[in-house]
Design a protein around this motif. Sequence first.
Motif, mmCIF file in Angstrom:
data_model
loop_
_atom_site.group_PDB
_atom_site.id
_atom_site.type_symbol
_atom_site.label_atom_id
_atom_site.label_comp_id
_atom_site.label_asym_id
_atom_site.label_seq_id
_atom_site.Cartn_x
_atom_site.Cartn_y
_atom_site.Cartn_z
ATOM 1 N N GLN C 6 0.831 -1.198 0.000
ATOM 2 C CA GLN C 6 0.000 0.000 0.000
ATOM 3 C C GLN C 6 0.867 1.249 0.000
ATOM 4 O OE1 GLN C 6 -3.839 0.297 0.391
ATOM 5 N NE2 GLN C 6 -2.905 2.063 -0.582
ATOM 6 N N ILE C 7 1.858 1.248 0.881
ATOM 7 C CA ILE C 7 2.733 2.414 0.968
ATOM 8 C C ILE C 7 3.513 2.593 -0.333
ATOM 9 C CG2 ILE C 7 4.742 3.380 2.163
ATOM 10 C CD1 ILE C 7 3.740 2.044 4.700
ATOM 11 N N TYR C 10 1.348 4.134 -3.076
ATOM 12 C CA TYR C 10 1.229 5.569 -2.916
ATOM 13 C C TYR C 10 2.490 6.265 -3.406
ATOM 14 C CZ TYR C 10 -3.221 6.416 -0.595
ATOM 15 O OH TYR C 10 -4.553 6.579 -0.343
ATOM 16 N N ALA C 124 -7.733 23.382 -2.547
ATOM 17 C CA ALA C 124 -7.722 22.039 -3.146
ATOM 18 C C ALA C 124 -8.975 21.898 -3.978
ATOM 19 C CB ALA C 124 -7.682 20.968 -2.058
ATOM 20 N N VAL C 125 -8.942 20.998 -4.939
ATOM 21 C CA VAL C 125 -10.152 20.687 -5.692
ATOM 22 C C VAL C 125 -10.638 19.331 -5.216
ATOM 23 C CG1 VAL C 125 -11.081 20.143 -7.957
ATOM 24 C CG2 VAL C 125 -9.462 22.022 -7.695
ATOM 25 N N THR C 126 -11.885 19.260 -4.798
ATOM 26 C CA THR C 126 -12.435 17.969 -4.366
ATOM 27 C C THR C 126 -13.616 17.649 -5.264
ATOM 28 O OG1 THR C 126 -11.767 18.440 -2.106
ATOM 29 C CG2 THR C 126 -13.380 16.712 -2.404
ATOM 30 N N ILE C 128 -16.329 14.585 -7.060
ATOM 31 C CA ILE C 128 -17.117 13.482 -6.485
ATOM 32 C C ILE C 128 -16.302 12.205 -6.438
ATOM 33 C CG2 ILE C 128 -19.571 14.018 -6.755
ATOM 34 C CD1 ILE C 128 -19.324 12.906 -9.620
ATOM 35 N N SER C 130 -13.095 12.191 -5.714
ATOM 36 C CA SER C 130 -11.978 12.335 -4.772
ATOM 37 C C SER C 130 -12.180 11.348 -3.644
ATOM 38 C CB SER C 130 -11.944 13.744 -4.186
ATOM 39 O OG SER C 130 -11.520 14.664 -5.125
ATOM 40 N N GLY C 131 -11.142 10.619 -3.334
ATOM 41 C CA GLY C 131 -11.254 9.689 -2.224
ATOM 42 C C GLY C 131 -11.717 8.312 -2.640
ATOM 43 N N VAL C 133 -11.555 4.817 -4.577
ATOM 44 C CA VAL C 133 -10.381 4.011 -4.930
ATOM 45 C C VAL C 133 -10.759 2.784 -5.730
ATOM 46 C CG1 VAL C 133 -9.204 4.713 -2.813
ATOM 47 C CG2 VAL C 133 -10.486 2.587 -2.859
ATOM 48 N N ARG C 140 -5.555 -0.300 -1.870
ATOM 49 C CA ARG C 140 -6.455 0.755 -2.310
ATOM 50 C C ARG C 140 -5.703 1.754 -3.191
ATOM 51 N NH1 ARG C 140 -10.982 0.245 1.162
ATOM 52 N NH2 ARG C 140 -11.751 2.287 0.513
ATOM 53 N N PRO C 142 -6.179 5.114 -5.260
ATOM 54 C CA PRO C 142 -7.093 6.220 -5.539
ATOM 55 C C PRO C 142 -7.206 6.486 -7.037
ATOM 56 C CG PRO C 142 -5.431 6.864 -3.922
ATOM 57 C CD PRO C 142 -5.041 5.530 -4.434
ATOM 58 N N LEU C 213 -5.686 18.790 -7.241
ATOM 59 C CA LEU C 213 -6.533 17.782 -6.603
ATOM 60 C C LEU C 213 -5.996 17.344 -5.243
ATOM 61 C CD1 LEU C 213 -7.235 15.830 -9.867
ATOM 62 C CD2 LEU C 213 -8.986 16.825 -8.408
ATOM 63 N N HIS C 214 -4.789 17.792 -4.910
ATOM 64 C CA HIS C 214 -4.264 17.518 -3.572
ATOM 65 C C HIS C 214 -4.443 18.782 -2.762
ATOM 66 C CE1 HIS C 214 -2.898 13.709 -5.045
ATOM 67 N NE2 HIS C 214 -2.162 14.285 -5.975
ATOM 68 N N ALA C 215 -3.374 19.415 -2.299
ATOM 69 C CA ALA C 215 -3.508 20.684 -1.570
ATOM 70 C C ALA C 215 -2.415 21.601 -2.066
ATOM 71 C CB ALA C 215 -3.363 20.457 -0.077
#
Lengths: 310, 410, 290
Positions: C6-7, C10, C124-126, C128, C130-131, C133, C140, C142, C213-215
Motif C-alpha cells: 500500500q505504501i 502511494y 484544493a479541488v475535491t 465526487i 476524490s477519495g 479508490v 487501495r 485512488p 486535486l491535492h492541496a
Amino acid sequence: MKHLLLIVGLVIGLVLLPMVVTKAYILNLIILICLYTTLSHSWNILGGYTGQISLGHSTFFGIGALIFRYLWTLGTPSYLALCGASISSLLLASVIGFPAFKLRGHYFAIGTLALSMIASVTVQNILPGVSFSPPQFLSKYSLIPIYYMALTAALVTLAVVSALTRSKLGLAFVSIREEEDAPEAIGINTFKYKVISMTLSTLIAGLGGGLFSFYVASYYYYVPFELGWSFDPVLISFIGGAGTVAGPVLGSIVFVVLKELFAISLGQMNVLIFGIVFIFTILFLPKGLIGIIGMVQGMKKSRDRLAKNV
Amino acid sequence: MEENGSSKKVIGWACVLVFILTLSVTSTVFAQAPATIKLGAVIALTGAMASGGKDVRDGYEIAVKHINDAGGVFVKEYNKKLPIELIVLDDESDSVKTTTRLDKLDSVDKVVCYLGGFSSDLNVVGMSTAEKNKVPWIGVTVAAEAPFKKGFRYIFVPFSLASDQVVTFFDFLDSIPKDQRPTKLGHMELQVDWGKECGDYIRDMAKKRGYTLVADQKYAPPTRDFASLILDLKSAGADVVFSVPTPPQSIVIVKQMKELNYAPKVTLFIRGPDLSTYWAAMGKDANYIISDGNWHESMPYPGNDRVVKDYRAKYPDVSSIGIPVGCSYAAMQILAKAIEMAGTLDREKLRNTIAKVEMMTVRGPIKFRENGSAIIKYGFRQWQDGKNVQIFPKEVAISEIRLAPPWDKR
Amino acid sequence: MLRFVQILSYGLLSGALYGLVALGLSLVFGVMNYLIVAHGGLIMLAAYTTFWAFFYTRIDPFLFILVVTPLFFIIGWILFKILFQSLMKFPEGEKIKNSLLISFGLLLIFSNLAILFWTADERAVTTIYSGKVLSVFGVRLPYIGLGGVAIAIIVIIALHLFLTRTYFGKAIRAVSLDHEAATLMGINVNKVCLVAFSIGFALAGIPGVITSLHAFNPAISFELTNKALVVLILAGVGSIKGVLIGGFFLGAIEAAGVYLVGTPYREVFGLILFILILMFRPQGLAGKRA
C-alpha cells in the motif's frame, strides 16, 4: 593609491560610526550587509572564481550557527566561538563537500542542493525548538559588539578574497572555471584546487553562520539551514558581479537596503516589486551591478573622445 | 586578475551610496509628531504564513477603527484622547526579518508597544526581540510554551497554549455521552515545538483522564504522504485522532483518510481546518472535522457583533471568519484598556499595567498570569454542512457535536 | 506485506506526478540550456487556474487539461519573446545563469501575485470521485492517482512520438544536440527554441491540474521547483523518458524510506539515495555522459 586611501577612509568611517549614529536600525542594516557580504563571498570563492556552482551553502552556514551557539552558551568568548564555528563548517565540508566534486556542472549544483535539503529537514526533526539567547546575554544585549564582529568578519572575508585575486591560487581557480579539463592538461591538479577553494569557501560560510548566531537573539534552530541561505548568496553574487571582489559587496548593499525600503513603503507588494526590479536588473545589466561602473566609464571615455575631436 | 582597479572604484561609489541611503533613512526620523499612540506590528503578509497573517491584521485594523471612531484612547498624562496609529510591516514569513523590522519599529518609529504577528514560528522570535528591546508585546496565535519558561517580562499572550488545548480536548471528550464516547486515542505528533509540547501533555494525561493512547506517531512539516500513519491509526483501532498539522497537511490527511477508508468518530486538527477556505477546498469531505475554537463570530460577548459586522462589510463572501480576527481584536482591546489604566505611554509603566488587566473581550474574559500567559476560555469548532460552528464549551456552543460515521454512510 | 504494498503504491502514484513536474523543465533545459526555475510557480498558477475554473463552472479538472495546456503554451510564447529571446545569443554558461536569474525573479513574482489575488489560504479541488479508490487485492489505489499515472504515460508517449516522428520534433532534437550544426542544416534555431519553450510551459499545466486535486498554496512553487530539479538530475539531462522513470524511482525510494526510517525522514532518505546514485552514476539514471 588613491583607491587604497578611499578604502581605508571608508573602513575608519565604519569603525567610528556607532559613536555618531545610535539608531539601532542603521547598525542593523550594516550588520546585515556585512553578513550577506561574508556569506556571498564564501559562495563567490567556490562559484564565482572557481566556477563550481554550489546550492548547498546553507548547510555550512547553518552548522556554523549551530556550533557557535553551542560554544557560546557554554561560556566560550565570542571570537573564539566564531573560530570554532568556522572550523566546524570545514570539518563538515571534508565529509560531505569534497566527495561532491565527483559531480560536475549542473549535477554538482543539484547535488549540493540535495545536501542542503537533507540538512534542513534533519535539523528540523532533531531540533524542532527555539534556540533562546541565554538570559544573561538577552538583558545585556547590545548591537555594538555585534556590529564590530560583523565588520571584522566582512573585512577578513574581503581581505582573503582580495589576496586571492592577486595570487597564483586565484589564477588556478579561474583557470578551472574557464575550462574544466584544460588545466589538467598542463599539470594542474584540479581536484586539489577545488578542495582548497571549498576549504576557504566553507571556512567563511561558517564564519557567517557564527555571526548570524551572535546577532539574532533567538531563532528556531532550523532557520539558518533554510534554503534561502543557499539561494540568496548566489543571487547577490550574480547581481553584483560574480568573480569579483566588489560584486558581492554591491549586491549585498542593494539586496538589504532595497528590500528594506520596499518592505517599509510597499506593504504587501514589496516582494512582488522586488522581483520585477530584479528581472529588469538582469535584463539591462547582464554583467551585474559592476557593469554600471563599466558603462559609466565607457560613457566618459566616449565623451572625452568627442571633446578631443572638436 | 580582472577588474582590480575598477573594483576599488566601485567600492568608492558604494560608500557614497551607503551614506546617501543612511542619510535618507535617518532624515525620515525627524518627521514625527507625538499626536498619536504609535503601535507597531510585524506580521506575515507574504510567504508561507501569509494566510493567517491577513486575519491577524484585519482584527487589529477593525479594533483600531472602532477605538479611533470613538476619538481614541484617553491618556491622562496629556489629558486628552489620542488616536492609535498602527504601523504594520511584513516579515515575509522570515523570522530574521521579524527581528530586524521589530527593531526598526523600536528605534526609528519609537512605538509604545508591539503587537504580535502570526504563528508560533515567527511570534516566538518576535517575543524574544521584544524582551531584548524592552518593549511590551501582546500577541495571539502562539501556542508554544517555551517562551514562558524563560522569565520574559514583556510578553503577553491572550491565547490558548498547548496545555490549554490538551486539557480542553479531554474536557471536550468527557462531554460526549458515555455510550458514544471514543476512548482509543490516536496521536500524530508534528515535529515542531508546539507539536511536541502537545504530545508530551497527551502522553502524560491520557491515561489519567481515562483514555488509551493506542497509536503515537511522528511526522514533520514537509510530510505530504500520510498513508503509513493512517494505516497505523486504522489498525490500532483509534476512534479519536489529535494532531496539529500545517494547513496543507490538514487537507491531505483527510483526503487520504477517505482513500484508505479510515473514519474515526472524532478528528481534531487544531490548525488548518479553521481557515474559512477549508470548505471550498474540501467540499463535503470537510464535514465532522473539528478544529480550534478560540473565538467564533457567534460568541455572545460584548462588542462581538460589531466586529463581525465590520468584517463582513469588508469581506462579504467569507463563509466563516478566521479565529485570529477575534483574537487579535481582543488583544488590541486589552492594550487600549491598559494604556487608559496606565495614563501614560511610558513602556515600563505600560508593561506593568498590561499585566494587571482583567477584562471582558470579544472572545470572553481574560486575566494574565505572572509569566504573561493568560487564563482564557478555550473551545472547539466543527464543520457542519458548510458552516464552521462552535460546538464546545456548552456556554458558547451554537451546535451539538456530530460524531463522524463511516465514509460510505455520509 | 499488504501495508508495504500500500505504501509503495502511494509512492509510485506520487512518482508519476514527480515525473510530470520535471518534464517541462527538462525539455527546455535540454534544448536550449535555459534553467527555468519558475517552473514550480507555473505549476502553482495552473493549479489555481484549475481551482477557480472548477469553483465557478464545476468543470472536471482532467478535462480542463485540454484548456490549461494551450493557455500555458501561449503564456510561454509571450514570456519567451519578452524576456528570454534576448538571452539566446549568450554562451552556455551565461545562458544558464541569466535564465536562472530571470526565472527566479519570475518565481517571486508568480508566488506573490498569487498571494495578492487569491490570498495564501490553502486550496484544493475535491470532486465526487476524490477519495474513491480501485481496490486490487486489498490494496487501495485512488482513482486520482491512477489518473495521474495514465496522464503521465500518455504525455510521455505523445512527446516521444512528437520528437521522433514529426519534422518539428526532429528539429527540436537537432537543436538540443548542437545549435550551430542545426543552423547549418537550415533550421531556424530561434523559432525552434520559441516553440520548445512554449511546450515546456504547456507541460507545466498538466502537473498543475493534478496538484490542484491535492492541496496547494502559493508557497508550493518553491517546493515543486526543488522536486523538479532533483528529478531532472536524477533522470539525467537530455532524456525525456528518463524523467518519468526518475520520478517513479524517487517515489518508490521515498516509500521505502517511510517503511525503513519513518515518515519524518522520508524526504531525507530519498535525497540521500539520490546523492548516492549520482556518486555511482554522475550523469543520472538515463543521462548522456558529458
